[in-house]
Design an enzyme around this catalytic site. Structure first.
Site, PDB file in Angstrom:
ATOM      1  N   ARG A   1      -8.210  10.915  -8.780  1.00 32.43           N
ATOM      2  CA  ARG A   1      -7.543  11.351  -7.553  1.00 32.43           C
ATOM      3  C   ARG A   1      -6.730  10.246  -6.768  1.00 32.43           C
ATOM      4  O   ARG A   1      -7.316  10.143  -5.766  1.00 32.43           O
ATOM      5  CB  ARG A   1      -8.291  12.394  -6.787  1.00 32.43           C
ATOM      6  CG  ARG A   1      -7.614  13.283  -6.023  1.00 32.43           C
ATOM      7  CD  ARG A   1      -7.616  13.429  -4.469  1.00 32.43           C
ATOM      8  NE  ARG A   1      -7.119  12.119  -4.096  1.00 32.43           N
ATOM      9  CZ  ARG A   1      -7.204  11.553  -2.996  1.00 32.43           C
ATOM     10  NH1 ARG A   1      -8.190  11.967  -2.115  1.00 32.43           N
ATOM     11  NH2 ARG A   1      -6.896  10.349  -2.431  1.00 32.43           N
TER      12      ARG A   1
ATOM     13  N   GLU B   1     -13.451   5.097  -3.979  1.00 27.90           N
ATOM     14  CA  GLU B   1     -12.264   5.273  -3.253  1.00 27.90           C
ATOM     15  C   GLU B   1     -11.074   6.030  -4.362  1.00 27.90           C
ATOM     16  O   GLU B   1     -11.641   6.009  -5.472  1.00 27.90           O
ATOM     17  CB  GLU B   1     -11.340   3.926  -3.528  1.00 27.90           C
ATOM     18  CG  GLU B   1     -10.006   4.074  -2.977  1.00 27.90           C
ATOM     19  CD  GLU B   1      -9.785   4.405  -1.456  1.00 27.90           C
ATOM     20  OE1 GLU B   1     -10.429   4.046  -0.785  1.00 27.90           O
ATOM     21  OE2 GLU B   1      -8.494   4.820  -1.395  1.00 27.90           O
ATOM     22  N   ASP B   2     -10.601   7.051  -3.786  1.00 20.78           N
ATOM     23  CA  ASP B   2      -9.766   8.056  -4.859  1.00 20.78           C
ATOM     24  C   ASP B   2     -10.635   8.549  -5.870  1.00 20.78           C
ATOM     25  O   ASP B   2     -10.247   8.708  -7.074  1.00 20.78           O
ATOM     26  CB  ASP B   2      -8.663   7.265  -5.040  1.00 20.78           C
ATOM     27  CG  ASP B   2      -7.706   7.243  -4.162  1.00 20.78           C
ATOM     28  OD1 ASP B   2      -7.906   7.820  -2.958  1.00 20.78           O
ATOM     29  OD2 ASP B   2      -6.674   6.603  -4.173  1.00 20.78           O
TER      30      ASP B   2
ATOM     31  N   ASP C   1     -14.003   6.214   1.760  1.00 19.39           N
ATOM     32  CA  ASP C   1     -13.082   6.013   2.698  1.00 19.39           C
ATOM     33  C   ASP C   1     -12.052   7.371   2.858  1.00 19.39           C
ATOM     34  O   ASP C   1     -11.635   7.570   3.843  1.00 19.39           O
ATOM     35  CB  ASP C   1     -11.785   4.835   2.344  1.00 19.39           C
ATOM     36  CG  ASP C   1     -10.830   4.877   3.167  1.00 19.39           C
ATOM     37  OD1 ASP C   1     -11.376   4.462   4.286  1.00 19.39           O
ATOM     38  OD2 ASP C   1      -9.908   4.681   2.997  1.00 19.39           O
ATOM     39  N   ASP C   2     -11.944   8.100   1.414  1.00 21.01           N
ATOM     40  CA  ASP C   2     -11.189   9.479   1.598  1.00 21.01           C
ATOM     41  C   ASP C   2     -11.852  10.503   2.613  1.00 21.01           C
ATOM     42  O   ASP C   2     -11.249  11.413   3.072  1.00 21.01           O
ATOM     43  CB  ASP C   2     -11.066  10.147   0.012  1.00 21.01           C
ATOM     44  CG  ASP C   2     -10.485   8.855  -0.783  1.00 21.01           C
ATOM     45  OD1 ASP C   2      -9.406   8.503  -0.479  1.00 21.01           O
ATOM     46  OD2 ASP C   2     -10.949   8.505  -1.562  1.00 21.01           O
TER      47      ASP C   2
ATOM     48  N   ASN D   1      -0.345  12.039   1.024  1.00 22.43           N
ATOM     49  CA  ASN D   1       0.299  10.941   0.423  1.00 22.43           C
ATOM     50  C   ASN D   1       0.583  11.342  -0.901  1.00 22.43           C
ATOM     51  O   ASN D   1       0.056  12.016  -1.634  1.00 22.43           O
ATOM     52  CB  ASN D   1      -0.680   9.728   0.649  1.00 22.43           C
ATOM     53  CG  ASN D   1      -1.016   9.192   1.816  1.00 22.43           C
ATOM     54  OD1 ASN D   1      -0.136   9.322   2.828  1.00 22.43           O
ATOM     55  ND2 ASN D   1      -2.260   9.036   2.333  1.00 22.43           N
TER      56      ASN D   1
ATOM     57  N   LYS E   1      -6.042  -1.866  -1.478  1.00 22.19           N
ATOM     58  CA  LYS E   1      -7.046  -1.916  -0.016  1.00 22.19           C
ATOM     59  C   LYS E   1      -7.735  -3.192   0.107  1.00 22.19           C
ATOM     60  O   LYS E   1      -7.532  -3.415   1.375  1.00 22.19           O
ATOM     61  CB  LYS E   1      -8.090  -0.860  -0.662  1.00 22.19           C
ATOM     62  CG  LYS E   1      -7.413   0.628  -0.478  1.00 22.19           C
ATOM     63  CD  LYS E   1      -8.288   1.735   0.455  1.00 22.19           C
ATOM     64  CE  LYS E   1      -7.522   2.646   0.816  1.00 22.19           C
ATOM     65  NZ  LYS E   1      -8.029   3.771   1.297  1.00 22.19           N
TER      66      LYS E   1
ATOM     67  N   TYR F   1       0.929  -1.242  -0.080  1.00 24.38           N
ATOM     68  CA  TYR F   1      -0.025   0.021   0.050  1.00 24.38           C
ATOM     69  C   TYR F   1       0.891   1.450   0.012  1.00 24.38           C
ATOM     70  O   TYR F   1       1.940   1.326  -0.401  1.00 24.38           O
ATOM     71  CB  TYR F   1      -1.016  -0.038   1.106  1.00 24.38           C
ATOM     72  CG  TYR F   1      -2.203   0.932   0.649  1.00 24.38           C
ATOM     73  CD1 TYR F   1      -3.013   0.425  -0.120  1.00 24.38           C
ATOM     74  CD2 TYR F   1      -2.428   1.861   1.361  1.00 24.38           C
ATOM     75  CE1 TYR F   1      -4.015   1.269  -0.997  1.00 24.38           C
ATOM     76  CE2 TYR F   1      -3.402   2.789   0.963  1.00 24.38           C
ATOM     77  CZ  TYR F   1      -4.211   2.523  -0.197  1.00 24.38           C
ATOM     78  OH  TYR F   1      -5.188   3.314  -0.781  1.00 24.38           O
TER      79      TYR F   1
HETATM   80  P1  NAD Z   1      -8.760  17.070  -2.661  1.00 24.40           P
HETATM   81  O1  NAD Z   1      -8.233  17.087  -4.218  1.00 24.40           O
HETATM   82  O2  NAD Z   1      -9.968  16.774  -2.444  1.00 24.40           O
HETATM   83  O3  NAD Z   1      -8.142  18.101  -1.842  1.00 24.40           O
HETATM   84  C1  NAD Z   1      -7.012  18.767  -1.794  1.00 24.40           C
HETATM   85  C2  NAD Z   1      -7.035  20.169  -1.310  1.00 24.40           C
HETATM   86  O4  NAD Z   1      -5.975  20.883  -1.084  1.00 24.40           O
HETATM   87  C3  NAD Z   1      -8.269  21.275  -1.794  1.00 24.40           C
HETATM   88  O5  NAD Z   1      -9.017  21.696  -1.305  1.00 24.40           O
HETATM   89  C4  NAD Z   1      -7.059  22.218  -2.685  1.00 24.40           C
HETATM   90  O6  NAD Z   1      -7.603  23.528  -2.715  1.00 24.40           O
HETATM   91  C5  NAD Z   1      -6.340  22.176  -1.520  1.00 24.40           C
HETATM   92  N1  NAD Z   1      -5.008  22.770  -2.170  1.00 24.40           N
HETATM   93  C6  NAD Z   1      -4.327  22.736  -3.087  1.00 24.40           C
HETATM   94  N2  NAD Z   1      -3.297  23.184  -3.216  1.00 24.40           N
HETATM   95  C7  NAD Z   1      -3.049  23.985  -1.924  1.00 24.40           C
HETATM   96  C8  NAD Z   1      -2.254  24.948  -1.674  1.00 24.40           C
HETATM   97  N3  NAD Z   1      -1.209  25.582  -1.975  1.00 24.40           N
HETATM   98  N4  NAD Z   1      -2.454  25.615  -0.343  1.00 24.40           N
HETATM   99  C9  NAD Z   1      -3.710  25.028   0.520  1.00 24.40           C
HETATM  100  N5  NAD Z   1      -4.641  24.226  -0.095  1.00 24.40           N
HETATM  101  C10 NAD Z   1      -4.279  23.730  -1.279  1.00 24.40           C
HETATM  102  O7  NAD Z   1      -7.892  15.671  -1.950  1.00 24.40           O
HETATM  103  P2  NAD Z   1      -8.218  14.750  -0.906  1.00 24.40           P
HETATM  104  O8  NAD Z   1      -9.093  13.642  -0.866  1.00 24.40           O
HETATM  105  O9  NAD Z   1      -8.742  16.045   0.568  1.00 24.40           O
HETATM  106  O10 NAD Z   1      -6.676  14.402  -0.094  1.00 24.40           O
HETATM  107  C11 NAD Z   1      -5.759  15.507  -0.118  1.00 24.40           C
HETATM  108  C12 NAD Z   1      -4.435  14.833   0.459  1.00 24.40           C
HETATM  109  O11 NAD Z   1      -4.657  14.020   1.637  1.00 24.40           O
HETATM  110  C13 NAD Z   1      -3.953  13.629  -0.373  1.00 24.40           C
HETATM  111  O12 NAD Z   1      -2.479  13.876  -0.523  1.00 24.40           O
HETATM  112  C14 NAD Z   1      -4.198  12.493   0.027  1.00 24.40           C
HETATM  113  O13 NAD Z   1      -3.169  11.470  -0.142  1.00 24.40           O
HETATM  114  C15 NAD Z   1      -4.462  12.860   1.503  1.00 24.40           C
HETATM  115  N6  NAD Z   1      -5.067  11.905   2.468  1.00 24.40           N
HETATM  116  C16 NAD Z   1      -4.427  11.285   3.417  1.00 24.40           C
HETATM  117  C17 NAD Z   1      -5.201  10.328   4.093  1.00 24.40           C
HETATM  118  C18 NAD Z   1      -4.424   9.596   5.316  1.00 24.40           C
HETATM  119  O14 NAD Z   1      -3.533   9.895   5.564  1.00 24.40           O
HETATM  120  N7  NAD Z   1      -5.265   8.929   6.196  1.00 24.40           N
HETATM  121  C19 NAD Z   1      -6.299   9.877   3.871  1.00 24.40           C
HETATM  122  C20 NAD Z   1      -7.045  10.736   2.933  1.00 24.40           C
HETATM  123  C21 NAD Z   1      -6.280  11.613   2.134  1.00 24.40           C
END
Ligand code: NAD
Length: 546
Positions: free
Chosen positions: A151, A240-241, A263-264, A403, A169, A98
């Site tokens: 995504r 997912e994603d 899940d996200d 991530n 997953k 993963y």
């Molecule tokens: P998403 O695309 O829905 O959201 C990303 C957000 O970041 C958007 O609101 C965007 O406007 C904002 N953004 C982009 N550039 C920016 C900047 N320069 N400054 C401030 N904000 C900015 O994606 P998501 O599903 O919300 O996931 C975001 C991240 O979180 C990914 O990298 C994902 O891997 C990570 N994530 C981690 C976990 C975990 O660790 N358990 C779980 C889910 C998602």
């Protein structure tokens, strides 16, 4: 125990069936009875012998992606041994099968491709999805993980290459919660890709067209969900994603109609709430005392924020007061009331406040106790920002969740160094422990894998017909309680991965209890829920075939 196929395949067909193959571990009696004599080297090995060989070879692989390829090949030829290796060596295996390695694998999926796994449903299959589900060899599906690849982690649109995520997953559902691999179905909903490099890549495996949008997209997903209800009525669907708008839209459309979750949004929320709950024991805060500032305002941020609001409300705040403790900074600055073009999911957190242009000014002004990075912007938690957090917090809680590792808002080492070891830190992808001033600091990994396998198991144990926010809230509490058992010394916010099957079992019990409490269960309640949950958990060991 699942019944064996009848008749059992024999000879080469048995060796080429990864669900039944034991390789060199077939006994002499099995070799005699099942037509295997001569088809295998003569010496019979035990599973332990085989496992030692697997781990030896795994360690010799020069890179993580080589390790990934090696493990996928094992999964393709001997599923039982693959899961034994993952269960017994979970800390080594998780970052390979993963995040973060799966991210690299997805980026190069067509180039690494060896053997198909999972079900591909494309925009061209409109009107035929039920027929495609019928092509899948198993009828009794318990969990589906589906993506449209738009995504993938923090890597953006990877189109059909995103199939690696549902596969990974579901491997975790099996390894971490014991859900039998035969009831798991990875699905790629291939609606095209807008990534030019993929469209021009001669080895790209997906549809070479722009992404389907609007009504044709919605109709395809609708056909898929309806077909699943008919083909696999007991299946839990994990979205997912998906890109943010679709993630919210699909969850809103289906959460009250079918057994599903995202899940996200929801899994991330539960694992983060659990992390902040156990971090609060280190910092000495009550949950309701926190002010939380998010860098990023997408699916993950809003999902986490919504679960925090319900947790604050449970702890006595009214809803406006609960919301007022949560703030977002997105790519344009602080999300405030009156800002132009705010997406609908951000509106409920757009407070009446002066606009601030960036994270540094928002941190300085709002003085949050918790800083959560979910923006996919590496390095966004700069030294001045992290130092500022330590200026007004004795123990700042800093979660850099983006991530894979290269996208994290800051590294564990920087978070600790810039705060003199005071930060309570967690990330989305793993970081190694850090030695600082003679102290060993162990970063937490806010990995959704602590949550979703247990949620799936709880749904199966109760026959739940829906997945509710209360289930995720209870899952978070169970995880935080478990983390608190003996991990405070190192300011560690999540339990060790080695205990994850126990964590999943406890979460499953909590989720199943919620299902009964909400009248969503469809199987009679047992006297002992933990015993039921345990009875559903598959342990990867060989069975005798004769
Ligand atoms: P998403 O695309 O829905 O959201 C990303 C957000 O970041 C958007 O609101 C965007 O406007 C904002 N953004 C982009 N550039 C920016 C900047 N320069 N400054 C401030 N904000 C900015 O994606 P998501 O599903 O919300 O996931 C975001 C991240 O979180 C990914 O990298 C994902 O891997 C990570 N994530 C981690 C976990 C975990 O660790 N358990 C779980 C889910 C998602």
């Amino acid at each position: 125990m699942r019944p064996l196929p009848h008749p059992l395949p024999t000879g080469v067909a048995l060796l080429y069936d990864p669900t039944l193959n034991k390789g060199t571990a077939f006994s002499q009696r099995e070799r005699d009875t099942l037509g295997l004599q001569g088809l295998l080297p003569p010496r019979v090995l035990t599973m332990e012998d085989q496992l030692a060989r697997i781990i030896e070879n795994f360690r010799l692989k020069p890179s993580d992606i080589d390790k990934y390829i090696y493990m996928v090949a094992l999964q393709d030829r001997n599923e039982t041994l693959f899961y034994r290796a993952v269960v017994d060596h979970v800390e080594q295996m998780m970052p390979i099968i993963y995040t973060p390695t799966v991210g690299e694998a997805c980026q190069r999926y067509g180039h690494l491709f060896r053997r198909s796994r999972g079900l591909y449903i494309t925009a061209k299959h409109r009107g035929r999805i039920r027929e495609l589900l019928g092509n899948w060899p198993e009828r009794d599906i318990g969990v589906i993980v589906v993506t449209d690849g738009e995504r993938i982690l923090g890597l953006g649109d990877l189109g059909a290459y995103g199939i690696g995520i549902p596969i990974g997953k579901l491997a975790l559902y099996t390894a971490l919660a014991g859900i039998h691999p035969a009831v798991c179905l990875p699905v790629m909903l291939d609606v095209g890709t807008n990534r030019k490099e993929l469209l021009e890549d001669p080895l790209y495996t997906g549809l070479t067209q722009e992404r389907l949008r609007g009504k044709p997209y919605d109709d395809l997903v609708e056909e898929f969900v309806v077909a699943v209800q008919d083909a696999f009525p007991n299946a839990l669907i994990q979205f997912e994603d998906f890109a943010t708008q679709n993630a919210f839209g699909l969850l809103a459309r289906y959460r009250d109609r079918v057994c599903c979750f995202n899940d996200d949004i929801q899994g991330t929320a539960a694992v983060t709430l659990a992390g902040v709950l156990s971090a609060s024991r280190v910092t000495g805060h009550e949950l309701v005392e926190h002010t939380i500032l998010f860098q990023g305002a997408g699916a993950a941020a809003v999902g986490i924020a919504d679960l925090f609001v319900s947790a604050f409300v449970r702890d006595g705040l009214d809803e406006p007061a609960a919301r007022s403790r949560i703030w977002f900074v997105d790519s344009r600055g602080l999300v405030v009331d009156g800002r132009d073009h705010l997406a609908p999911h951000k509106l409920r957190y757009a407070h009446k406040h002066e606009f601030l242009p960036d994270l540094a000014s928002a941190v300085a002004r709002l003085q949050p106790t918790v800083l959560v990075g979910v923006s996919g912007q590496p390095g966004a938690f700069t030294e001045p920002i992290v130092r500022d957090m330590a200026r007004f917090n004795e123990r700042p809680i800093i979660f850099a969740l983006s991530n894979p590792t290269a996208k994290a808002e800051c590294t564990a080492e920087n978070a600790y160094r810039w705060t003199d070891g005071k930060a309570v830190f967690a990330s989305g992808s793993p970081f190694d422990p850090v030695e600082l001033n003679g102290q060993r600091l162990v970063p937490g990994q806010g990995n959704n894998a602590y949550i979703f396998p247990g949620v799936g198991l709880g749904v199966m144990a109760s026959g739940a017909t829906r997945v509710t926010d209360d289930m995720f809230y209870s899952a978070a509490l169970s995880l935080a309680e478990y983390a608190d058992e003996g991990t405070r010394e190192e300011a560690r916010v999540y339990p060790s991965l080695t205990s994850i099957r126990d964590v999943s079992a406890r979460i499953a019990v909590a989720v199943a209890n919620e299902a009964y409490a909400a009248n969503l269960a469809t199987v009679p309640a047992p006297d002992d829920m933990m015993a039921r949950v345990r009875s559903l958990m598959w342990d990867p060991v060989y069975r005798s075939y004769v």
